[in-house]
Structure formats: C-alpha cells, structure tokens
Design an enzyme around this catalytic site. Structure first.
Site, PDB file in Angstrom:
ATOM      1  N   LEU A 285       0.784  -1.254   0.048  1.00 17.56           N
ATOM      2  CA  LEU A 285      -0.105   0.018  -0.104  1.00 17.56           C
ATOM      3  C   LEU A 285       0.501   1.427  -0.161  1.00 17.56           C
ATOM      4  O   LEU A 285       0.419   2.260  -0.408  1.00 17.56           O
ATOM      5  CB  LEU A 285      -0.986   0.072   1.176  1.00 17.56           C
ATOM      6  CG  LEU A 285      -2.072  -0.808   1.191  1.00 17.56           C
ATOM      7  CD1 LEU A 285      -2.980  -0.496   2.590  1.00 17.56           C
ATOM      8  CD2 LEU A 285      -2.820  -0.515  -0.018  1.00 17.56           C
TER       9      LEU A 285
ATOM     10  N   ARG B 202      -4.125   4.738  -8.691  1.00 18.46           N
ATOM     11  CA  ARG B 202      -2.917   3.623  -8.364  1.00 18.46           C
ATOM     12  C   ARG B 202      -1.868   4.200  -8.891  1.00 18.46           C
ATOM     13  O   ARG B 202      -1.381   5.590  -9.448  1.00 18.46           O
ATOM     14  CB  ARG B 202      -3.031   2.389  -9.190  1.00 18.46           C
ATOM     15  CG  ARG B 202      -3.415   2.422 -10.560  1.00 18.46           C
ATOM     16  CD  ARG B 202      -3.137   1.137 -11.356  1.00 18.46           C
ATOM     17  NE  ARG B 202      -3.428   1.225 -12.805  1.00 18.46           N
ATOM     18  CZ  ARG B 202      -2.479   1.718 -13.834  1.00 18.46           C
ATOM     19  NH1 ARG B 202      -1.331   2.115 -13.456  1.00 18.46           N
ATOM     20  NH2 ARG B 202      -2.822   1.880 -15.016  1.00 18.46           N
TER      21      ARG B 202
ATOM     22  N   ASP C 117       1.528   5.221 -11.006  1.00 26.35           N
ATOM     23  CA  ASP C 117       1.491   5.107 -12.570  1.00 26.35           C
ATOM     24  C   ASP C 117       2.827   6.144 -13.013  1.00 26.35           C
ATOM     25  O   ASP C 117       3.337   6.685 -12.154  1.00 26.35           O
ATOM     26  CB  ASP C 117       0.182   5.386 -13.458  1.00 26.35           C
ATOM     27  CG  ASP C 117       0.057   6.962 -13.134  1.00 26.35           C
ATOM     28  OD1 ASP C 117       0.895   7.831 -14.044  1.00 26.35           O
ATOM     29  OD2 ASP C 117      -0.535   7.541 -12.309  1.00 26.35           O
TER      30      ASP C 117
ATOM     31  N   ASP D 205       3.630   9.765 -11.767  1.00 27.94           N
ATOM     32  CA  ASP D 205       3.646  10.129 -10.324  1.00 27.94           C
ATOM     33  C   ASP D 205       5.118  10.738 -10.227  1.00 27.94           C
ATOM     34  O   ASP D 205       5.136  11.385  -9.120  1.00 27.94           O
ATOM     35  CB  ASP D 205       3.295   8.944  -9.404  1.00 27.94           C
ATOM     36  CG  ASP D 205       1.668   8.738  -9.701  1.00 27.94           C
ATOM     37  OD1 ASP D 205       0.935   9.606 -10.069  1.00 27.94           O
ATOM     38  OD2 ASP D 205       1.377   7.661  -9.385  1.00 27.94           O
TER      39      ASP D 205
ATOM     40  N   HIS E 172       5.543 -11.486  -1.140  1.00 22.40           N
ATOM     41  CA  HIS E 172       5.174 -10.092  -1.006  1.00 22.40           C
ATOM     42  C   HIS E 172       6.509  -9.204  -0.464  1.00 22.40           C
ATOM     43  O   HIS E 172       6.730  -8.110  -0.945  1.00 22.40           O
ATOM     44  CB  HIS E 172       4.010  -9.895  -0.429  1.00 22.40           C
ATOM     45  CG  HIS E 172       3.339  -8.676  -0.439  1.00 22.40           C
ATOM     46  ND1 HIS E 172       3.311  -8.002  -1.589  1.00 22.40           N
ATOM     47  CD2 HIS E 172       2.730  -7.771   0.490  1.00 22.40           C
ATOM     48  CE1 HIS E 172       2.556  -6.871  -1.268  1.00 22.40           C
ATOM     49  NE2 HIS E 172       2.069  -6.980  -0.099  1.00 22.40           N
TER      50      HIS E 172
END
Length: 467
Positions: free
Chosen positions: A121, A157, A159, A162, A232
C-alpha cells in the site's frame, strides 16, 4: 490517525528526529539539509516503522550515501481492516505531498532530489503523493498492492506520471484468489519481474525447515512474514540488498519469463535495465538538458519502456543476486543414436578465477533432447567466473518413464547422449556503447567430432574449438 516523519542521517543513524513541517523549529534544529538527496520509506498494510525491514533498509541507505532518510510512520492507519487502510492511503499521500511541498517552499528542498520508496500500500501512497508534487524525482514501488488497485485507472494507483522515474519490483503477482498480494500489471517506467514476479525461490514452505530457522534467528514477526507473505516481502529484500551490494541485478526485456530462461533475450540488444536502488543509472535513462539540474533522469522517447517487462532470476536466500549464465548444448546425431532421449543434465564450469560445480541444467524435471538439435537454458549462480570458461564437465542421467513407453530403455535402445559442443555466455552488463559480453566460450572435445556420454556418466569439453 497521525502520520509522523522521522529523520535519520549519518549524524544520527540510530536516533530518529521527528520532523513537523508545521512547527518550523523541528526542521531548523534537526540534521535535515536540503542540499542532500532525500530518501523516504513508506511501509504498507499491517506494518509499522518498527518492522525489521524498515530499519534494515534505513541502515543501508544511511551507509550508502549522505542522504536525508525519512521514515513515514502511518501505523495508525495501516492496521486492519484492509478496506480502511486502502482508503487511508489517499490521506497519507496528501500528508507526504504537504511535507515535501512545504520543505520546498520554506526550506529550499528540490523535489527532483526526493526518492520515495513504498512497499505494498505504501507504493500507491507514494503515487498519491507524486500526483501533488511537481517534479518529484523518483518513486520505487516494492510489490504494489493488488486488491482495489489492479486494473484501475491511473489516478487510483501508482503510474508513470507520478514521478520523473517510477521503477517497480513485482514479486507476488499471483491472483489474490491464489493468495497473491501484489500487482502483476506494469505500472512504472521500469517494471521488473524476478523469477516471473509470482513465486519466489525459498518461499515454498515445503522446500525445507524455513520457518523454524526463521523463528529462532529473527523472531516471531519475521516468521509470520515467511508464513503469510514471503513472496510479497521479497521485493523489499531484493531492493535492500541492491543498495550496497556489489552484484548488479540486471533485468532483460522479454516477451515472457519462459523466453528469458530459454536464452532468447539474453543480450542487452533486446533492452536491459538495472533493478533496485541503482535503477536510475540504467543506460537509456537520459539527462534532461532543458532543465537546470543534470541529475534528472527519465526514459528517452527512443527507448520507451512503459508497459515493458524486465525479467531476471534470483537465489532463494542471501545473497539473492546471482550471475546469469546461458549454456547451449549442441547435440550430435551419429549413426546409432536414438532420435531423442530424455533425462537430467548437470554442468561444472571452470575458469581462471574458479569453479562452479554441478549446476542443474534441467531444474524442472527431466528434459527431452533431440539429437542433431541444440538445448539452451539460462542458469544462475552467486559466483562470477570473471572471464572465459576454459573447461566444462557435462553429466548425463537417462530417465525412463513408464508413462512414455518409447523412453523405456532395457535391452534394445541407446540411452547415450551425443554432444558436439557446449557454448557458455555470461550475462553482460548494460552499457551505452556496443554490446560487450563478459565472456562467450565455445568448448569442444579434444580430437573428436563429438562426445558420447553414457547413462550416469560425464564428458569434458575444452576451449579448443579453433581446429
């Protein structure tokens, strides 16, 4: 929920200083300097700045250079429920943007000198911040979270718009229905997929006593990560190792990981990029001459990388970074040889620098080999051979499979492997100039046209193919 910004520098590598841009003296009295590059770390879901990986990454960054290292603490908003934590990323992104924009306005910080590193996140949080910071230098997304972000519009989200450079490491890109937590779609200028970006070596709990060892060595927190989110978390470990590691992570642009393993995208003519901390030194990311700073980098229009996938292989434990070798076996087809045989291959490489013993050339079970053709595979090892391979030992074991009647070899068939030559390449480093392979060695059998390798036998090949 209160978001805090904690500063570490070479002057205070262990004791953090709390920065509050709304209280000017916390900035003035701290060790913050706008003349240094700033590295910001943003943790993800159910994480805190007390997590082992945050302090490990911070320590490596402090060691790597004279940086302002800022840890973003949003632990109050990252706890369950996931839906609430997802919603909180927008707010935290706004706070990060406010922090950087205020330092620019009041303390002469140049946003081009800011690099935000976000996990899960935290990667999307960095994206939300980047939307509101003009000229942000770089965002590194470490396995950006999939649920509620995969397939969504760019404003939802992380990309490429940014930051001037957005580089992303994907390590857990299975579907969330298969317990994958990370995105599989490319979302940056450079998107890296180590080990295909889905299953990481060493994360299969059936492979060995991984959890008990971790419990003993690193405590319950790290053990829970291994159990729940090993793939992860691997993006974090790869990035952290890349900061001060001597072994470069080289990703190769390729249509698929299978193509990569087959050696079809081995040379940098297909497109290479450096994964991890040093991604901004990738050739093809060029200085923008029109701006005041010479440090700004972005992908050139000639080599548009957006949407491309860069593949590489890594090890299952530290050091994760491996040297890549392409081994091509040219098979002979003499009279008496079977049209095909199946089995297992291992190779030992010898150079002036040392020896790599017993590399597995058939890691995914047996392989079917047709005489008169060639078999190529990319394999990895921590050791750098450092020059031409002088000798190769090739081991062969025939495999009989009851489900493949033609493979049954008892009395009336030939289970031998006939090999004409072996070609070994070491993966090159990307460079601005012409392709320059570290080494490429063709090895043959002395005074013979080919080697006849019996079942469970081996043969030696030497770099004397000039005859």
């Amino acid at each position: 929920m209160v978001t805090m910004f904690i500063l570490y520098t070479k002057k205070n590598p262990t004791e953090g200083q709390l920065l509050n841009v709304n209280v000017n003296k916390t900035i003035v009295k701290s060790n913050f300097s706008p003349s240094r590059p700033t590295k910001m770390i943003i943790h993800g879901f159910i994480d805190t700045p007390l997590s082992n990986w945050v302090s490990e990454m911070k320590d490596e960054l402090v060691r790597a250079g004279d940086f302002n290292v800022v840890i973003v603490d949003w632990a109050g908003g990252s706890l369950p429920l996931y839906t609430q934590a997802t919603a909180n990323t927008r707010l935290v992104g706004l706070e990060v943007a406010h922090f950087i924009n205020t330092l620019q306005k009041d303390h002469e910080l140049n946003p081009q000198d800011v690099h935000i590193i976000g996990h899960s996140l935290g990667a999307h949080t960095a994206g939300y911040a980047g939307e509101r910071i003009e000229g942000l230098g770089r965002i590194t997304g470490l396995d950006p979270a999939e649920p509620y972000f995969q397939g969504m519009p760019t404003h939802v989200r992380l990309d490429p718009s940014d930051a001037q450079l957005v580089d992303v490491i994907h390590t857990d890109g299975k579907s969330i229905f298969l317990l994958g937590y990370g995105m599989s779609q490319p979302v940056g200028h450079l998107d890296f997929y180590p080990n295909n970006g889905k299953e990481q070596p060493g994360c299969d709990l059936t492979e060995g006593p991984l959890v008990p060892l971790t419990l003993v060595k690193q405590g319950l927190e790290e053990a829970s990560r291994v159990l729940v989110a090993c793939n992860h978390v691997r993006a974090i470990k790869l990035f952290t190792e890349s900061i001060n590691g001597k072994c470069p992570y080289i990703g190769h642009q390729c249509p698929s990981y299978q193509h990569f393993l087959a050696g079809k995208c081995f040379h940098c003519g297909h497109g290479c990029a450096i994964m991890g901390f040093h991604a901004d030194s990738t050739p093809g990311l060029i200085s923008n001459k029109n701006n005041q700073t010479e440090n700004e980098v972005y992908p050139s229009e000639e080599h548009d990388t957006i949407g491309a996938k860069y593949y590489l292989s890594t090890g299952k434990e530290l050091p994760f970074c491996q040297r890549h070798y392409k081994v091509s076996i040219q098979l002979a087809n003499p009279k008496g040889a079977e049209s095909w045989v199946q089995g297992f291959l291992k190779v030992t490489l010898l150079s002036d620098r040392g020896v790599i013993r017993g590399m597995d050339l058939t890691p995914n079970n047996y392989v079917k080999l047709e005489h008169g053709t060639s078999y190529t595979i990319v394999v990895t090892h921590p050791m750098d051979m450092g020059g031409k391979v002088r000798k190769v030992e090739l081991s062969w074991e025939y495999d009989m499979n009851v489900l493949e009647p033609r493979s049954l070899c008892i009395l009336w068939c030939n289970d031998r492997l006939y090999v004409k030559s072996v070609l070994v390449d070491q993966m090159e480093l990307p460079s601005r100039g012409k392709r320059n392979v570290d080494f490429s060695s063709k090895l043959c059998t002395p005074k013979r046209e080919f080697a006849e390798i019996p079942n469970r036998g081996s043969a030696s090949f030497y770099d004397n193919c000039s005859r």
